[in-house]
Design an enzyme around this catalytic site. Structure first.
Site, PDB file in Angstrom:
ATOM      1  CG  HIS A 475      -1.847  -1.161   1.312  1.00 14.05           C
ATOM      2  ND1 HIS A 475      -2.370  -1.621   2.511  1.00 14.05           N
ATOM      3  CD2 HIS A 475      -2.350  -1.973   0.354  1.00 14.05           C
ATOM      4  CE1 HIS A 475      -3.146  -2.663   2.288  1.00 14.05           C
ATOM      5  NE2 HIS A 475      -3.154  -2.907   0.985  1.00 14.05           N
ATOM      6  N   PRO A 476       1.917   1.372  -0.809  1.00 15.66           N
ATOM      7  CG  PRO A 476       3.277   1.272  -2.711  1.00 15.66           C
ATOM      8  CD  PRO A 476       2.388   0.429  -1.842  1.00 15.66           C
TER       9      PRO A 476
END
Length: 539
Positions: A475-476
């Protein structure tokens, strides 16, 4: 395709597909989407549990690697990103989570009008065609079908939810409803037997329109900026460098890795870095690629006394049977994500909202298989995993180009568990996992703890274990974050790049801060709201 168009969208991913559909709907605007990857019409993209086969597949995945991370005991973390129509919505685990309402109030409070809970809720309701129907929190009739994921789950999910209740975490029927906290099952972007990516829900219907052009295998190498305005892009396709001009705007939707990389290659980013790479500095902004925020987590795994999905998916006869079930009837475990159950909890009661996310998998993959995430070849014994990840880590990383070559991967530094706060909350969280499994509803089915194992008990050993075994949960975000000033951000609340006309960023990199939960739904929402903003400005 040298030429002209009104709007250029870079990246046919979670946000880009939504933008393409909405910007072409009126028929007034000519839109061209440039996607570096290829078609999503692949069996393992369409089959929900097939995402295990996509985890290391360069045909659909950028296969990025982070720098060795001291917070992860020096390990090099694998960072899959979708390189295919639909982007990461074509290779993810399909969990539909919006995030906590206060997360969006934080976005608004950071100087971003129009991004508070009431505004994003209206967008989510417009996007959704929720299987449960419409209510104060859910939408019906939108382009994206959301499955309730209540049928055909492994029976251990019910005992997991009961054990969470016994541990003090009550049942929650809808994590996207009034409250996020609790244990339950995840809603999924699955429709029928197939993954419901943004390519399927948004882009493919729009591709029937004459005013939309979608180019695959087209990697954008630079945004062309003339006299302070983005006027087009350069891209490579079939080995040939081409230029496409935008009469209206260029919109970057490449995601949290590729969008800051492209800005830096185009001369927008940390000035000293760009000069070091021999690039002309058009806008010196140290925030481009900075503030990277990501969720990190790990699994605890148990050998069970009763059959799990391992027993049916490991043997060849079981694979054949499950394949027939899926192909003939559209059912069975292949028609689902592996994360059947989950939840959100607080590690300390005084917190104002959950800070940890749970994942329940009636399944285990301790025995690695080289070059694959072995979802379709689990362990040869009845195993079960409970995973967790932090919702709002305070650690920050960055993305920076490693070379002026646009085809070279950027340097990704995660800095996982680099603050005492992140270490302390993860320590409390893994202790809560064991508390859940010790409850009567669950403990009766457990044979033994396999990872990390009963010998790992002290705080120091638990911390060492999660540093050794943790990784990104993919989930950057926040690398082109939204905010009112170039001093602290990259884009404004209308997603316009500070100091450059005709250029916007709309994807997970735009988030002012990371939301609690899976980031695909918020990325889609950003694409939806971006189109509203762009169309309003065009009027």
């Amino acid at each position: 395709m040298d030429g002209e168009t009104d709007y250029i969208i870079v990246g046919a991913g979670s946000a880009g597909c939504v933008l393409a559909e909405r910007l072409t709907k009126s028929g007034k605007h000519r839109v061209t989407v440039l996607e570096a990857g290829g078609s999503d019409q692949r069996f393992f993209v369409q089959m929900p549990l097939g995402y295990g086969k996509l985890f290391y597949n360069p045909a659909v995945n950028w296969l990025y690697k982070a720098e060795p991370d001291p917070g992860l005991a020096g390990q090099v973390d694998h960072i899959p990103r979708g390189k295919v129509l639909g982007g990461s919505s074509s290779i993810n685990a399909m969990v539909w989570i919006r995030g906590h309402r206060q997360d969006y109030e934080d976005w608004k409070a950071a100087g971003n009008p129009g991004w508070g809970w009431d505004e994003v809720l209206a967008a989510y309701k417009a996007i959704e065609d929720n299987e449960a129907g419409a209510d104060a929190f859910r939408g019906k009739g939108g382009p994206l079908f959301i499955s309730q994921n209540r049928r055909g789950l492994h029976w251990l999910v019910e005992d997991y939810i009961a054990a969470c209740g016994e541990a003090g975490l009550p049942y929650n029927a809808d994590f996207n409803g009034e409250t996020q906290e609790g244990a339950g099952t995840y809603q999924m972007t699955i429709k029928g037997r197939r993954r419901n990516s943004t390519a399927r829900a948004f882009l493919r219907p729009a591709m029937r329109r004459r005013n939309l052009t979608v180019l695959t295998g087209a990697q954008v190498t630079r945004v062309v900026i003339e006299d302070g305005r983005a006027t087009g892009v350069e891209y490579l396709k079939d080995g040939r460098r081409q230029t496409l001009r935008a009469r209206a705007e260029v919109i970057l939707s490449g995601g949290a890795i590729n969008s800051p990389q492209l800005l830096q290659l185009s001369g927008i980013g940390p000035g000293a870095l760009l000069q070091q790479m021999g690039l002309t500095v058009l806008r010196d902004n140290a925030n481009v690629g900075a503030h990277m925020n990501d969720h990190h987590g790990l699994n605890y795994t148990w050998r069970m006394k009763v059959p799990t999905y391992n027993n049916i998916l490991r043997p060849a006869w079981g694979k054949a049977l499950m394949g027939l079930w899926y192909l003939a009837l559209g059912g069975g475990p292949l028609a689902k994500s592996i994360n059947h159950g989950g939840g959100f909890f607080r590690t300390r009661p005084e917190l104002d909202r959950p800070n940890m996310q749970l994942y329940m998998q009636a399944f285990s993959t301790l025995i690695p298989k080289a070059g694959e995430r072995p979802l379709l070849t689990p362990d040869p014994f009845p195993g079960l995993s409970l995973g967790l990840s932090n919702c709002r880590p305070t650690s920050r990383g960055h993305v920076r180009i490693a070379s002026p070559d646009p085809l070279a991967a950027p340097r990704i530094v995660a800095n996982a568990y680099s603050t005492p706060e992140d270490v302390e909350e993860m320590l409390l969280a893994v202790k809560f996992l064991r508390k859940i499994v010790a409850q009567p509803s669950f403990a009766r089915w457990v044979d033994e703890e396999l990872r990390p194992g009963p010998q790992v008990q002290s705080d120091a050993d638990l911390i060492e274990d999660f540093r050794q075994r943790s990784g990104t949960v993919y989930h950057p975000s926040c690398t082109c974050r939204m905010g009112p000033e170039a001093r602290t951000s990259v884009i404004d609340a209308r997603l316009r790049v500070h100091g450059v006309a005709g250029l916007r960023v709309a994807d997970a990199s735009s988030f002012p801060n990371l939301i609690a939960g899976n980031t695909n739904a918020p990325a889609i929402m950003v694409g939806w709201k971006a189109a509203e903003i762009i169309l309003a400005d065009a009027r």
